[in-house]
Design an enzyme around this catalytic site. Sequence first.
Site, mmCIF file in Angstrom:
data_model
loop_
_atom_site.group_PDB
_atom_site.id
_atom_site.type_symbol
_atom_site.label_atom_id
_atom_site.label_comp_id
_atom_site.label_asym_id
_atom_site.label_seq_id
_atom_site.Cartn_x
_atom_site.Cartn_y
_atom_site.Cartn_z
ATOM 1 N N SER A 153 57.447 38.018 52.188
ATOM 2 C CA SER A 153 57.831 37.135 53.280
ATOM 3 C C SER A 153 58.967 37.756 54.099
ATOM 4 C CB SER A 153 58.201 35.757 52.735
ATOM 5 O OG SER A 153 58.224 34.787 53.760
ATOM 6 N N ASP A 210 51.538 33.464 52.712
ATOM 7 C CA ASP A 210 52.875 33.932 52.334
ATOM 8 C C ASP A 210 52.907 34.545 50.927
ATOM 9 O OD1 ASP A 210 55.596 34.213 51.781
ATOM 10 O OD2 ASP A 210 56.120 32.455 52.968
#
Length: 701
Positions: free
Chosen positions: A428, A545
């Site tokens: 991320s 993610d």
Amino acid sequence: MNVGPSAGKCERLSFLMKSPLERLTPHAQPRYFSKGVRITGGEQLCEAAYLILSGGCEIRRTLPDGQQQVLENLGPGAAFGGLEKIDGEEVWNTVIATADTVVLRLDREKLDSLRAEVGRASPRAAENCDTSSASTARGDARPTVARRLPRQIVTLAFLSRQLPTATISEELARNLCAETDSKVVLVRFVPEDAGSECPNSQREFFLNGEFHMPSQVNKTIGGFYSVTLGIRNAEPPSLAGISSLVSHLSRHFRHVLIECVASDQPVPWLFDLLRQSDLGYLFLPPTANAVTHLTAVVNELLRTPAVCGASAAAASPRSQSDRLQLKPIGCVPVGRPIRDFDLLAPSMPSPLHLFLRDCSPTDFLSEPGQCCVTAPFGADIRRLAREIGGRLVGLALSSGAAKGFAHIGVIQVLEENGIEVDVVAGASMGAYVGSIWAYGCDGAELERLAREMEGPRALWSLIDPVFPPRQGFLRGYALKKRLKRSIGDARFSELVRSLRVVASNLATLERVVFSSGEVAEAVHASVAVPGICVPVTIGGETYVDGGIVDPLPVDVLREMGVSRVIAVDVIPTPDRIRCGIQLENEVAQSNRRSLRRFFRKALPINQQLNYFAPGNLFEILMRSIQGAQIRVAEASCQMADLVLRPDICIDRWGDCAKPARFIALGREVALKHLDEIKALVARKEVDYERESAPESLAAID
């Protein structure tokens, strides 16, 4: 380094080197000696025998003029002492520890009884000491302590004569000495009619049949030792000679680098050499001929994994599970892009492990030990040396939205103190920051890019809404576009340092680690927060993610063989969050006015309409994900050597406009633990049995 006949008489003590420790320990006493301390000598060599468990020592002779001559260097698994009598000049022999050393000491009477016991159990136990020593050094003997500090045999095979062979080999040996503080020897095979190819050393021996250790091995200005072996086309090196070479050198040197040029076609003795090695690096330029040669070498070794037509004592072949690790290295000429290898990737038998940039077509060593190498070439060589020495440094950057700006502060401190990082892994926001750094932007540039987000309107530049919001509210293309302003269309193979980007496969819910392809595309997948951003499709697979499955990818670095891992965890624990909320409440109570409180209750417009306000949808999703990440991140921290936790209690979406605050917190925690970071990176010893990296540091597709 001088070497000569051992005062320990290998034939007499060979049973010690072959016996398992559980047989020896009831009869022996462990002893510890610091570096430079005298272990034994003179008549004491008759009183007991010694088996080296770790460290090393030198057997020295005191000459009539008072100077000391080194007779032999001994390492783990070797034995000395236990002399029947002292005759000749052996009374002048002294054994000195060359490192912090642990030995097993066996008194003479226990030694004699143990020898008789072993002899009754196995009449052949005291025979063929050379084979025993070779097996111990190669790691094929019974499980003894010698395996804890393995000797490494590394073959450097050059698949083109256009490569700077001498420069690469000598720079690698010099850096390996500097990185490990251990004894390194560089062995060169030079054809009889190619004496000019090796200007810095003389051909000393021909490798025919049995190899005999020379009485003098020259030490170069670069700190490593050098041996040059001439070979005749009519009498190529034999399997017995190669086995003997490996056996003898591995007793005296921690790392044995063997250089050979095989550019025309694979020769049989090259395969024998590779099979006797622990690591095989195959250097090739971006040409079709070199790829063809690489394919031939790999196919031949896969076709015959074991050494054929040789006895086990001579060849010591590995099992299939302990086979040689072959690692192709791409040599990029000066001024040529790395993408030239992309065109050759489909025909390669395996992905490239690493790149050496700025490789001149010819050797550019001016004088021994004084090299005019470029910064990229030097950095890549140091990285390769750290891999061989088990000293790769990795940085794991956690997810955490705005909190991830703290990674920049940590990176700045590392750069300011000259701490080199070989591999970066991120999820991320950690992947976003790590990708820009791996591309080559320094800490100052990272801060400049981050501070572009300051101001109330900067955050809105990243908003690209989707209508209708069926899979998410944001496309994520605005963030990808912003990243490409910094790194363009860079691919993983073109990065200055190796990068791993973690994402989550939405269909299978498994972790996916990107190491090839376009960097911005992989980072786009890694930052696609589920429920907020639309999932990203790459190669027919859908990703979200990476922080969902692995918010702090320490294990990614461990799986690559990185031995020193620094983790930066910006995900606060519940206790820290509770303290932050309490502090916020206290500040709010002191600043709150009754009129302001009235309007907030009467007109809660901000809370209702602002998706980024505290308590609204985006924050609920982000905090729910963070709650799931806390335990996973804490488990990952247990696998790191050092964990840096910036003093972050809580953050909001709007905090993206305050990067300076988080950068300062990252600098603060890095400076606080700077001594620990330096100690970790500078540590020379390897305190565990090294495992080869199963995947490449650099990959192309």
